[in-house]
Design a protein around this motif. Structure first.
Motif, PDB file in Angstrom:
ATOM      1  N   GLY A  77       0.838  -1.200   0.000  1.00 33.54           N
ATOM      2  CA  GLY A  77       0.000   0.000   0.000  1.00 33.54           C
ATOM      3  C   GLY A  77       0.863   1.235   0.000  1.00 33.54           C
ATOM      4  N   ALA A  78       1.885   1.218  -0.838  1.00 35.77           N
ATOM      5  CA  ALA A  78       2.976   2.198  -0.748  1.00 35.77           C
ATOM      6  C   ALA A  78       2.585   3.604  -1.183  1.00 35.77           C
ATOM      7  CB  ALA A  78       4.170   1.715  -1.582  1.00 35.77           C
TER       8      ALA A  78
ATOM      9  N   ALA B 228       6.241   6.442  -9.730  1.00 37.13           N
ATOM     10  CA  ALA B 228       7.327   6.413 -10.715  1.00 37.13           C
ATOM     11  C   ALA B 228       8.471   7.339 -10.327  1.00 37.13           C
ATOM     12  CB  ALA B 228       6.781   6.788 -12.093  1.00 37.13           C
ATOM     13  N   LYS B 229       8.155   8.409  -9.593  1.00 38.36           N
ATOM     14  CA  LYS B 229       9.171   9.361  -9.153  1.00 38.36           C
ATOM     15  C   LYS B 229      10.212   8.710  -8.243  1.00 38.36           C
ATOM     16  CE  LYS B 229       6.195  10.910  -5.337  1.00 38.36           C
ATOM     17  NZ  LYS B 229       6.878  10.169  -4.271  1.00 38.36           N
ATOM     18  N   ASP B 230       9.860   7.577  -7.644  1.00 34.45           N
ATOM     19  CA  ASP B 230      10.755   6.922  -6.682  1.00 34.45           C
ATOM     20  C   ASP B 230      11.494   5.729  -7.279  1.00 34.45           C
ATOM     21  OD1 ASP B 230       9.969   8.671  -4.624  1.00 34.45           O
ATOM     22  OD2 ASP B 230       8.212   7.467  -4.181  1.00 34.45           O
ATOM     23  N   LYS B 231      11.446   5.577  -8.608  1.00 25.71           N
ATOM     24  CA  LYS B 231      12.003   4.373  -9.229  1.00 25.71           C
ATOM     25  C   LYS B 231      13.512   4.227  -9.025  1.00 25.71           C
ATOM     26  CE  LYS B 231      12.098   6.590 -13.805  1.00 25.71           C
ATOM     27  NZ  LYS B 231      13.523   6.881 -13.837  1.00 25.71           N
ATOM     28  N   ASP B 232      14.198   5.338  -8.753  1.00 27.07           N
ATOM     29  CA  ASP B 232      15.642   5.267  -8.521  1.00 27.07           C
ATOM     30  C   ASP B 232      15.998   5.085  -7.046  1.00 27.07           C
ATOM     31  OD1 ASP B 232      16.170   5.651 -11.249  1.00 27.07           O
ATOM     32  OD2 ASP B 232      16.103   7.831 -11.035  1.00 27.07           O
TER      33      ASP B 232
ATOM     34  N   ALA C  43      13.946   2.932  -4.928  1.00 25.85           N
ATOM     35  CA  ALA C  43      13.383   1.688  -4.393  1.00 25.85           C
ATOM     36  C   ALA C  43      13.009   0.762  -5.539  1.00 25.85           C
ATOM     37  CB  ALA C  43      12.145   1.993  -3.549  1.00 25.85           C
ATOM     38  N   THR C  44      12.847  -0.499  -5.207  1.00 28.10           N
ATOM     39  CA  THR C  44      12.249  -1.456  -6.145  1.00 28.10           C
ATOM     40  C   THR C  44      10.734  -1.282  -6.089  1.00 28.10           C
ATOM     41  OG1 THR C  44      14.038  -3.040  -5.803  1.00 28.10           O
ATOM     42  CG2 THR C  44      11.977  -3.898  -6.709  1.00 28.10           C
ATOM     43  N   ILE C  45      10.093  -1.136  -7.231  1.00 32.55           N
ATOM     44  CA  ILE C  45       8.647  -0.921  -7.272  1.00 32.55           C
ATOM     45  C   ILE C  45       7.972  -2.115  -7.940  1.00 32.55           C
ATOM     46  CG2 ILE C  45       6.784   0.587  -8.044  1.00 32.55           C
ATOM     47  CD1 ILE C  45       8.755   2.899  -8.006  1.00 32.55           C
TER      48      ILE C  45
ATOM     49  N   PHE D  77       5.201  -1.836  -2.915  1.00 32.09           N
ATOM     50  CA  PHE D  77       4.201  -2.704  -3.542  1.00 32.09           C
ATOM     51  C   PHE D  77       2.879  -1.951  -3.568  1.00 32.09           C
ATOM     52  CE2 PHE D  77       0.997  -6.007  -3.721  1.00 32.09           C
ATOM     53  CZ  PHE D  77       1.564  -7.049  -4.436  1.00 32.09           C
ATOM     54  N   LEU D  78       2.310  -1.782  -4.743  1.00 29.50           N
ATOM     55  CA  LEU D  78       1.051  -1.035  -4.854  1.00 29.50           C
ATOM     56  C   LEU D  78       0.308  -1.451  -6.118  1.00 29.50           C
ATOM     57  CD1 LEU D  78       1.760   2.615  -6.048  1.00 29.50           C
ATOM     58  CD2 LEU D  78       3.535   0.850  -5.982  1.00 29.50           C
TER      59      LEU D  78
END
Length: 212
Positions: free
Chosen positions: A8-9, A40-44, A46-48, A32-33
């Motif tokens: 529920g990120a 998408a802004k956090d793709k660098d 964390a692992t999404i 995980f969501l």
């Protein structure tokens, strides 16, 4: 290095906690969501992973190899099913530590007029979240259930804890406070194990939150 998955990120509290995790070089974060594009802004950072928290197989794949599961889940009609899926996925992957966000009033612990108001507003939401929390308590996992009072966006960390069986009288707590407590649990995973913790800001007693 501790590996943490946030379920529920995209939630408001989750995103505040994630910002704390991203700046900690000793934490490896997985998000995980349902809709990965939202973060998408956090793709660098964390692992999404895009997935459904009622789907045990998807959860099992995502949770495998993690050290801590932080579940920031919602949905009155599905919260029990989500709890069951998370618990089973954790058992199958051997991951023991769970931080589970619940809601206020699941033990009828909210005192006085505030308690009456809280129950009248939340209604069936309390009932279903209480069922989910019971699943967590009976899971055998190393859980911490968190029951925040009504949350604000105030940019301040100020909270006190109550344990299961103790009354809650304060009407509010900041999301930043809840996120800070979650981060503390991730850094000190032996703290408040198999406890259900209420979070409230001291000095905010009343019949309902001041802004409501």
């Amino acid at each position: 290095m501790v590996k943490v998955i946030v379920l529920g990120a995209h939630g408001q509290v989750a995103q505040l906690a994630e910002q704390m995790l991203f700046t900690d070089g000793d934490v490896q974060t997985t998000l995980f969501l349902r809709n990965a594009k939202r973060l998408a802004k956090d793709k660098d950072k964390a692992t999404i992973i895009e997935g459904d928290t009622t789907n045990e197989a998807e959860l099992e794949k995502a949770i495998a190899g993690q050290d801590i599961v932080y579940a920031n889940l919602g949905g009155t009609s599905t919260i029990v099913k989500q709890a069951e899926a998370v618990i089973e996925a954790m058992k199958k992957t051997g991951v023991k530590r769970l931080i589970w966000i619940s809601t206020l009033g699941i033990y009828d612990e909210v005192a006085g007029k505030f308690g009456e108001w809280n129950k009248s507003v939340l209604g069936n939401y309390i009932t279903e979240y209480a069922k989910a929390a019971k699943k967590v308590e009976e899971s055998g996992l190393d859980y911490t259930i968190i029951r925040p009072s009504w949350m604000t966006n105030k940019d301040k960390v100020d909270y006190q804890k109550t344990k299961k069986g103790q009354p809650i009288t304060n009407t509010e707590v900041s999301r930043k406070s809840v996120a800070s407590y979650i981060y503390k649990l991730i850094k000190k995973p032996d703290e408040d194990v198999q406890e259900s913790i209420g979070l409230e800001k001291p000095g905010t007693q009343g019949n309902k939150p001041s802004w409501y």
